[in-house]
Motif scaffolding. Structure first.
Motif, PDB file in Angstrom:
ATOM      1  N   LEU A 239       0.829  -1.195   0.000  1.00 29.62           N
ATOM      2  CA  LEU A 239       0.000   0.000   0.000  1.00 29.62           C
ATOM      3  C   LEU A 239       0.868   1.252   0.000  1.00 29.62           C
ATOM      4  CD1 LEU A 239      -2.661  -0.917   2.697  1.00 29.62           C
ATOM      5  CD2 LEU A 239      -2.906  -1.011   0.216  1.00 29.62           C
ATOM      6  N   ASP A 240       0.385   2.280  -0.662  1.00 28.66           N
ATOM      7  CA  ASP A 240       1.044   3.580  -0.572  1.00 28.66           C
ATOM      8  C   ASP A 240       0.559   4.262   0.709  1.00 28.66           C
ATOM      9  OD1 ASP A 240      -1.138   5.871  -1.758  1.00 28.66           O
ATOM     10  OD2 ASP A 240      -1.527   3.769  -2.219  1.00 28.66           O
ATOM     11  N   ALA A 241       1.152   5.387   1.050  1.00 35.85           N
ATOM     12  CA  ALA A 241       0.837   6.066   2.307  1.00 35.85           C
ATOM     13  C   ALA A 241      -0.622   6.506   2.376  1.00 35.85           C
ATOM     14  CB  ALA A 241       1.763   7.264   2.486  1.00 35.85           C
ATOM     15  N   LYS A 242      -1.170   7.001   1.273  1.00 33.62           N
ATOM     16  CA  LYS A 242      -2.558   7.471   1.271  1.00 33.62           C
ATOM     17  C   LYS A 242      -3.529   6.318   1.532  1.00 33.62           C
ATOM     18  CE  LYS A 242      -1.468  10.881  -2.273  1.00 33.62           C
ATOM     19  NZ  LYS A 242      -1.646  11.210  -3.691  1.00 33.62           N
ATOM     20  N   SER A 243      -3.336   5.219   0.837  1.00 35.10           N
ATOM     21  CA  SER A 243      -4.222   4.060   1.009  1.00 35.10           C
ATOM     22  C   SER A 243      -4.108   3.489   2.417  1.00 35.10           C
ATOM     23  CB  SER A 243      -3.875   2.966  -0.003  1.00 35.10           C
ATOM     24  OG  SER A 243      -4.029   3.438  -1.308  1.00 35.10           O
ATOM     25  N   SER A 244      -2.910   3.448   2.938  1.00 32.88           N
ATOM     26  CA  SER A 244      -2.691   2.933   4.290  1.00 32.88           C
ATOM     27  C   SER A 244      -3.394   3.804   5.325  1.00 32.88           C
ATOM     28  CB  SER A 244      -1.194   2.892   4.584  1.00 32.88           C
ATOM     29  OG  SER A 244      -0.949   2.426   5.873  1.00 32.88           O
ATOM     30  N   ALA A 245      -3.309   5.111   5.168  1.00 29.28           N
ATOM     31  CA  ALA A 245      -3.968   6.027   6.096  1.00 29.28           C
ATOM     32  C   ALA A 245      -5.493   5.877   6.016  1.00 29.28           C
ATOM     33  CB  ALA A 245      -3.558   7.465   5.787  1.00 29.28           C
ATOM     34  N   GLN A 246      -6.014   5.694   4.811  1.00 29.39           N
ATOM     35  CA  GLN A 246      -7.459   5.508   4.660  1.00 29.39           C
ATOM     36  C   GLN A 246      -7.921   4.239   5.346  1.00 29.39           C
ATOM     37  OE1 GLN A 246      -8.024   5.652   0.433  1.00 29.39           O
ATOM     38  NE2 GLN A 246      -8.125   7.885   0.355  1.00 29.39           N
ATOM     39  N   LEU A 247      -7.151   3.155   5.246  1.00 29.10           N
ATOM     40  CA  LEU A 247      -7.497   1.908   5.908  1.00 29.10           C
ATOM     41  C   LEU A 247      -7.503   2.074   7.426  1.00 29.10           C
ATOM     42  CD1 LEU A 247      -5.669  -0.909   3.906  1.00 29.10           C
ATOM     43  CD2 LEU A 247      -8.113  -0.622   4.245  1.00 29.10           C
ATOM     44  N   LEU A 248      -6.544   2.819   7.949  1.00 30.02           N
ATOM     45  CA  LEU A 248      -6.482   3.030   9.387  1.00 30.02           C
ATOM     46  C   LEU A 248      -7.658   3.873   9.882  1.00 30.02           C
ATOM     47  CD1 LEU A 248      -2.658   3.629   9.916  1.00 30.02           C
ATOM     48  CD2 LEU A 248      -4.014   1.659  10.645  1.00 30.02           C
TER      49      LEU A 248
END
Length: 111
Positions: free
Chosen positions: A99-108
């Motif tokens: 995951l890129d940083a944006k996708s990872s943050a959205q998942l969190l």
């Protein structure tokens, strides 16, 4: 005291403010292509043109850094599949794993 950009005026006088703009679609394909080509040479990887274009799409959606970092794992996937050259399917598989940083943050945030 309120100052522009939240920086004290005496410090602001010593700085240069550079206006930046986001890359356009053509540049987003060209930059990862060039970077990917250089990185592939350094790591002695082979990659086809369709894969370079796909890296450009990934760079546009996520970030250039994320797109270029997918090369090494895609090379491993290609070798596991008995190929020396990275193809688009290798990048698609790896892109689902990392995951890129944006996708990872959205998942969190969804938690």
């Amino acid at each position: 005291m309120t100052s522009p950009h939240g920086i004290p005026v005496d410090l602001l006088d010593r700085l240069v403010i550079v206006r930046t703009e986001t890359y356009g679609p053509a540049e987003m394909i060209q930059i990862p292509t060039n970077i990917s080509y250089i990185r592939a040479q350094v790591e002695e990887l082979e990659i086809d043109e369709e894969s370079l274009a796909y890296l450009g799409e990934i760079g546009q959606q996520a970030s250039l850094r994320h797109a270029v970092r997918l090369l090494s794992p895609a090379s491993v996937v290609a070798k596991m599949n008995g190929r020396d050259k990275i193809c688009k399917t290798d990048l698609e598989e790896v892109n689902t794993l990392y995951l890129d940083a944006k996708s990872s943050a959205q998942l969190l945030q969804k938690g």
